[in-house]
Each structure stands twice: as C-alpha cells, then as structure tokens.
Design an enzyme around this catalytic site. Structure first.
Site, PDB file in Angstrom:
ATOM      1  N   ARG A  93       1.490   4.187  -0.812  1.00  0.00           N
ATOM      2  CA  ARG A  93       1.580   2.891  -1.487  1.00  0.00           C
ATOM      3  C   ARG A  93       2.238   3.057  -2.862  1.00  0.00           C
ATOM      4  O   ARG A  93       1.966   4.027  -3.578  1.00  0.00           O
ATOM      5  CB  ARG A  93       0.159   2.338  -1.685  1.00  0.00           C
ATOM      6  CG  ARG A  93       0.073   0.942  -2.268  1.00  0.00           C
ATOM      7  CD  ARG A  93       0.578  -0.089  -1.329  1.00  0.00           C
ATOM      8  NE  ARG A  93       0.178  -1.441  -1.684  1.00  0.00           N
ATOM      9  CZ  ARG A  93       0.747  -2.520  -1.145  1.00  0.00           C
ATOM     10  NH1 ARG A  93       1.728  -2.412  -0.267  1.00  0.00           N
ATOM     11  NH2 ARG A  93       0.325  -3.733  -1.477  1.00  0.00           N
ATOM     12  N   THR A 393       8.404  -6.492   6.098  1.00  0.00           N
ATOM     13  CA  THR A 393       7.642  -5.264   6.292  1.00  0.00           C
ATOM     14  C   THR A 393       7.927  -4.877   7.746  1.00  0.00           C
ATOM     15  O   THR A 393       8.537  -5.654   8.490  1.00  0.00           O
ATOM     16  CB  THR A 393       6.134  -5.476   6.033  1.00  0.00           C
ATOM     17  OG1 THR A 393       5.958  -5.877   4.683  1.00  0.00           O
ATOM     18  CG2 THR A 393       5.264  -4.251   6.311  1.00  0.00           C
ATOM     19  N   THR A 411       6.957  -0.872   3.996  1.00  0.00           N
ATOM     20  CA  THR A 411       7.431  -2.119   3.384  1.00  0.00           C
ATOM     21  C   THR A 411       8.187  -1.895   2.080  1.00  0.00           C
ATOM     22  O   THR A 411       8.042  -0.848   1.445  1.00  0.00           O
ATOM     23  CB  THR A 411       6.209  -3.037   3.099  1.00  0.00           C
ATOM     24  OG1 THR A 411       6.662  -4.337   2.737  1.00  0.00           O
ATOM     25  CG2 THR A 411       5.338  -2.503   1.980  1.00  0.00           C
ATOM     26  N   GLU A 432       6.688  -4.634  -4.898  1.00  0.00           N
ATOM     27  CA  GLU A 432       5.294  -4.517  -4.446  1.00  0.00           C
ATOM     28  C   GLU A 432       4.281  -4.944  -5.508  1.00  0.00           C
ATOM     29  O   GLU A 432       3.160  -5.348  -5.186  1.00  0.00           O
ATOM     30  CB  GLU A 432       5.004  -3.079  -4.018  1.00  0.00           C
ATOM     31  CG  GLU A 432       4.002  -2.957  -2.901  1.00  0.00           C
ATOM     32  CD  GLU A 432       4.558  -3.481  -1.588  1.00  0.00           C
ATOM     33  OE1 GLU A 432       3.900  -4.351  -1.007  1.00  0.00           O
ATOM     34  OE2 GLU A 432       5.643  -3.044  -1.172  1.00  0.00           O
ATOM     35  N   GLY A 483       3.952  -8.708   7.904  1.00  0.00           N
ATOM     36  CA  GLY A 483       3.624 -10.122   7.701  1.00  0.00           C
ATOM     37  C   GLY A 483       2.712 -10.432   6.524  1.00  0.00           C
ATOM     38  O   GLY A 483       1.967 -11.412   6.581  1.00  0.00           O
ATOM     39  N   GLY A 484       2.741  -9.593   5.462  1.00  0.00           N
ATOM     40  CA  GLY A 484       1.891  -9.884   4.302  1.00  0.00           C
ATOM     41  C   GLY A 484       0.437  -9.963   4.748  1.00  0.00           C
ATOM     42  O   GLY A 484      -0.007  -9.218   5.621  1.00  0.00           O
TER      43      GLY A 484
HETATM   44  N1  GLY Z   1       3.371  -6.118   0.835  1.00  0.00           N
HETATM   45  C1  GLY Z   1       2.650  -6.350   2.027  1.00  0.00           C
HETATM   46  C2  GLY Z   1       1.353  -5.629   2.068  1.00  0.00           C
HETATM   47  O1  GLY Z   1       1.219  -4.631   1.415  1.00  0.00           O
HETATM   48  O2  GLY Z   1       0.456  -6.027   2.744  1.00  0.00           O
END
Ligand code: GLY
Length: 605
Positions: A93, A393, A411, A432, A483-484
């Site tokens: 991340r 993503t 993503t 992000e 999909g967020g």
């Molecule tokens: N940016 C999408 C997620 O991290 O869920």
C-alpha cells in the site's frame, strides 16, 4: 449449518459447471486483460510458479491497463503456499510522505474539491507496487525480476491494440489524461484521444522497465528516477495552484517498505475465508457483513429468500449499511493507530448489530457500533465522506501446477490515478492519499478515533479484498475485485452466490451485483448487460423502493443499471486437484490454462 448433501451439490456445481471452464491439473491465470493474462501464462510455461506469473501479469497490466494499476501505485497480494498451507499477504500500500498533515486536504477546515485534490501532486502516495512484487518474487518466486518484466517490456516497446475499455476510459477521463502534457502525449497523441483498435507503444515506459530489469527496484526508489518522481508530483500542473504541490521527498521513497501480513480469518456457514487485514477494510467489513447475514436463510426460496428476492436484497443492504457505518469510524492503518479488529468481529457484538436488521423493513441511518463494551459512547459521528468511487483498480487470480495460489488487487486509485506521468519515464502516479478522510475526524469526546485521518507515513484505508475460500482447511477458490469501496460488496456478492445460491464460479461472477457503501444507504445494482442473470426484477426493485431504499430511481423503472467490479477467480477441487478459472465479462476478462511440464520441480533461485 448447511446440510452435507447440499454442500456437496454446491461444491460440485461450483467446481465443475462453469461455462468458461478450463478443468486442468495445470496452471491457470484469470486476468482482466488478455495480453496481461498471456504474460502470466508465459511465466508458467517457462516453469515459473504462481508468484512469478503474478509479477509478470502486474508489470504487463502497467502497460495495457495503465489507467488501473502500475509501479506508480500500490496493492495487496495474497499468496497461499501449498507446501506449508500458509497464507500470506504482501502489503504494498502507498504511504503518506513524512510531510503529510491531518488537514492537508482541508486547509482552514474546508475540504478541497475531490476532482482538484485528486489530480494534484498532493494526492500522490509513496508507491509500493514494485517493492511489493520484488519482495514476493525474492521470497516465494523462482524466476528473476528481469524475466518477469520481459513480457511488459515487449508490450511497451512493440505496442498493443487499445481495447474498448481503455478507449472509453480515455474518452470519459474527466480531464485526467489532459491536464499534464506528458499524459496527454501518450493517450491523446496530437490532441486526438486513442480509440479502440489503435496501436499504443510506450517507449519511455519500455526504457523504464528495461532499467528496472537491469538494475532492480533500487533504480526506482533512489537515484535519477526517484528524483524525477519527486519533481513530477511537486511540479505537476494543478488547479489548486501551489497548494496542490506534492510533499513526497527522496527520503520518503528511499525509506518505503512493504509489510508482510497474516490474513484476517472469517467464517460463514461452515466455510472459512482468509482476507485482507488493515490497512484494508476488505477483510473486516466483508466478514462483518457475512456474520450479520448468517442467521438469514439466504439460499432458501421456500422461506422467501433465494437469489435476488426482496428479502435477500433487503437484508444484504441493511448488513452493508451497518458494516460501512463501523468501517467509517473504526478502520484505518492499524500500524499507525490500533484498529479493534477482534472486537469488530466478536460474535456477540455482531449478533447485536444483526438484531437491528429486519427482513421486511428498512432502518434509519445507523451509527457506527460500539464494539468495545468498556466504551460508553454510542452515537459516533461519521467522518464526512469525500471519496468518489472509481470502477478501476484491477484484480487477478492465479494457480500453478503445484497448487500455489495468488489473488492480487492492485491500483493507482482513481481511473488514471493522479493523471501525472513521470516525465521521461512513462508511468502514471497514484492519487491514493485521497482514500484518507479529507476532514480530520478524530474526536475523543465523541468517541471517534480518527482511524483514517492523514498522518505522516500512514497508509490510507483501502477496500481491496483478495480473498481465499477454504473448505475443510483446503483452499477451493481465490477471488477479488476492483471498484473502490464497492470491492467489498463484489466479494460479498460472489461469496453468497457460491455458498448460499449454489452457483458455479462463472455464474457467481456473471450474476448481477448489489452494493451499498455508506450507512445512509444509496443502493447501486446491476442488470444492464445480458450476461447479468438472473435479473433483479422491476417488481423486486419496487418492493425495495417501497421499503424506503434510495438510489433505484422511479417506481416501475429498471434502476439496476450500474456496473460493479470485475472479479477474476480460480478454483481448485481439493479432492482431485483439478482447477479452473473464471473471468469477468465486465472487462476483457481472460482465462488461460497452461500445461506445465510433468514432474517439473518448483525450483527456487
Ligand atoms: N483505492 C481503492 C482502494 O484502495 O480500495
């Protein structure tokens, strides 16, 4: 508990009746783009394992689906290893730079407009994908980084055919491929947007990937490329003016580290799931919803449930609303601020939350719950949400001939990320940091810990949810979605389709999905494409409307027109070892089966 005979029937259907079935004891890749699927298949054919294949897929996606993921972003790779039975997560991340501050998206208390913030250098987190893939390769792969990069280098150098999805993303870019000249030069050469069928070569990106093949990831995190990344986010054009300048430094890049995590474990009707722990909400929120739904007989039409019935959809919506209320308050980067993970999954706590769900009515907007009985505060204000959901993503799943599994969601955040291409290097930077709360929400008096407020070095909360489903301790499927925050609901829908509705893997992916991502409860549902079967009928939608659910449009209309997620999955039959893949027609989902040489040893470097 599900009766044994019924379970066997489900398992058989689920493993054997997929229309896109590729039953095989060999390797299988399921990816959202055929060229990236081919890159993974090539590694398997060269004797590589699932981790090698995943590395090649990720790099190829950077070339053929650059709007979704790449070395300028981050992600979560779930790996299940046959030999040890272990499941591990490589958390790559993005992180906030050291100079980030809680109020950076809300100077003087007012949140910046999302569009402006998310196209500025300020939104760029320290990228993790390359470190993550390299770490996975070194620890669990068998092939060198240079070999995994080769298919991507060829695609970038020689070009590939722009597909419908990329052409649509350029046409509907919300300005994201237009603000920065380096990005426009690639995707709108001469000012003309690329269209389906055009050929796209990316010579700058090809040179970058060759450099990484020759010198390894340090060439990204230090030296001239790192300098170019820092300058790109500092100097990019921004509608915010100087306030939009990025805060990442060379030190932030040099210090970036991935985290190797244990998965979060959940249970549902006798099945076990392993999924994402914080900083993703993917595991916690999905498992909370499943636990709240377990008391409802979702698979039984005789009791008014069954796939797509008003009762089934109503309890799904209500469970989603409750879990997303908790998510908004409690979940963030556990390394920066402890998340009450055990409390949030406590059976008694979830029973009290589930008791709020009534099969035939809709509750008012729920507050986050109080998973810690020692706390006395109950009405926790929700952080103001500024996030917009992007369908992008990417997610892919792989199994190799040894039975190792990879499920990887990756993503750059919004479609086209920040829209900032690193000059001379040809890759997009993420946005992000817009996954953080824009307005700081921490408030001890109100009982809000500010779990997802911005802080230096912290990771923004994610929804990414690569998941492995186990039966009797054996992995039977891995899946996930882009999909967020709707990722959580796509994974949930697929899980219910497999476990409750007895669908095959492909049917479970094709079936229309339903999603709610906030306590207030705006419903999104699918039905616009012919493959989305069985449909949510207009009568069913009218019942939901009459209960007070919002987001479905007018009475009598078909309000299920959304497109939610893109799930790629592979399944393994624990009895025979045969496996197959299923891919999502919502994008150019592709399954490739690879005959790996008999008796090939899984060789480590
Ligand atoms: N940016 C999408 C997620 O991290 O869920």
């Amino acid at each position: 508990m599900i009766p044994v005979a019924r379970f066997r029937r489900f398992l058989l259907l689920f493993l054997l009746s997929s229309p896109a079935l590729a039953v095989s004891p060999d390797g299988v890749v399921a990816v959202s783009h055929p060229a990236a699927a081919a890159a993974g298949a090539r590694m398997l054919a060269q004797g590589g394992n699932a981790i090698d294949a995943a590395a090649a897929v990720q790099f190829a996606l950077n070339v053929v689906e650059p709007q979704s993921s790449g070395i300028g972003g981050g992600g979560f790779m779930l790996i299940h290893l046959t030999k040890t039975g272990e499941t591990v997560i490589v958390d790559s991340r993005e992180r906030a730079p050291a100079a980030a501050s809680a109020d950076m998206f809300a100077p003087e208390g007012m949140p910046m407009p999302f569009q402006q913030a998310s196209t500025s250098g300020l939104s760029v987190g320290v990228p993790g994908t390359l470190r993550g893939v390299d770490t996975a390769l070194r620890r669990w792969g068998t092939l060198p980084l240079s070999q995994a990069l080769q298919p991507a280098i060829e695609l970038a150098e020689h070009g590939f055919r722009v597909n419908r999805f990329m052409a649509e993303d350029i046409a509907n870019d919300g300005g994201r491929t237009q603000l920065q000249p380096e990005t426009a030069a690639i995707f709108r050469p001469g000012g003309v947007p690329l269209k389906e069928g055009d050929r796209l070569a990316q010579p700058d990106l090809a040179r970058t990937l060759k450099l990484l093949a020759a010198e390894g990831p340090d060439a990204f995190y230090r030296g001239p490329m790192a300098q170019a990344i820092v300058e790109a986010q500092q100097r990019a054009r921004s509608e915010l003016g100087p306030a939009g300048a990025g805060r990442m430094t060379l030190a932030d890049l040099a210090q970036y580290q991935v985290a190797i995590r244990k998965p979060l474990v959940g249970h549902y009707r006798g099945w076990t799931l392993a999924g994402m722990p914080p900083p993703s909400s993917g595991g916690l929120t999905t498992f909370q919803i499943l636990a709240m739904l377990e008391r409802f007989p979702l698979g039984d039409p005789a009791q008014g449930y069954g796939f797509g019935s008003p009762k089934t959809l109503n309890v799904m919506i209500e469970a989603m609303r409750l879990a997303f209320a908790d998510r908004a308050v409690w979940i963030g980067d556990d390394d920066a601020m402890p998340v009450p993970q055990v409390d949030l999954l406590n059976a008694d706590y979830l029973a009290t939350r589930s008791a709020l769900i009534k099969p035939d009515s809709r509750m008012g907007t729920p507050h986050a719950g109080n998973p810690r009985p020692r706390d006395t505060l109950s009405a926790r204000p929700q952080p103001q949400s500024t996030q917009q959901e992007s369908p992008h993503t990417t997610h892919f799943s792989i199994v190799d001939r040894w039975g190792n599994l990879v499920s990887y969601t990756s993503t750059i955040e919004f479609t086209w990320g920040s829209g900032i291409t690193v000059p001379g290097y040809g890759f997009l930077l993420n946005n992000e940091l817009t996954d953080f709360n824009f307005v700081p929400s921490g408030d001890a008096a109100a009982g809000n810990p500010g779990a997802n407020d911005v802080a230096p070095g912290k990771r923004p909360r994610s929804s990414m949810a690569p998941t492995v489903l186990f039966r009797d301790g054996k992995p039977v499927a891995v899946y996930g979605s882009p999909g967020g925050s709707t990722i959580i609901n796509s994974v949930l829908n697929v899980t219910l389709n497999l476990v409750d509705h007895g669908m095959s893997l492909q049917q479970a992916i094709d079936a229309p999905r339903l999603s709610v991502t906030q306590a207030a409860g705006r419903v999104a549902c699918e039905g616009g494409a012919p493959f989305m079967q069985p449909r949510f009928s207009i009568a069913t939608q009218d019942t939901l409307r009459s209960l007070g659910h919002v987001g479905l449009g007018e009475l009598g209309s078909d309000g299920c027109q959304a497109t939610i997620g893109s799930v790629q999955a592979v399944a393994v039959d624990p009895a025979t070892g045969s496996r197959h893949g299923a891919a999502d027609p919502r994008r150019e989902g592709t399954v490739i089966r690879v005959k790996q040489t008999e008796n090939l040893p899984e060789v480590r470097r």
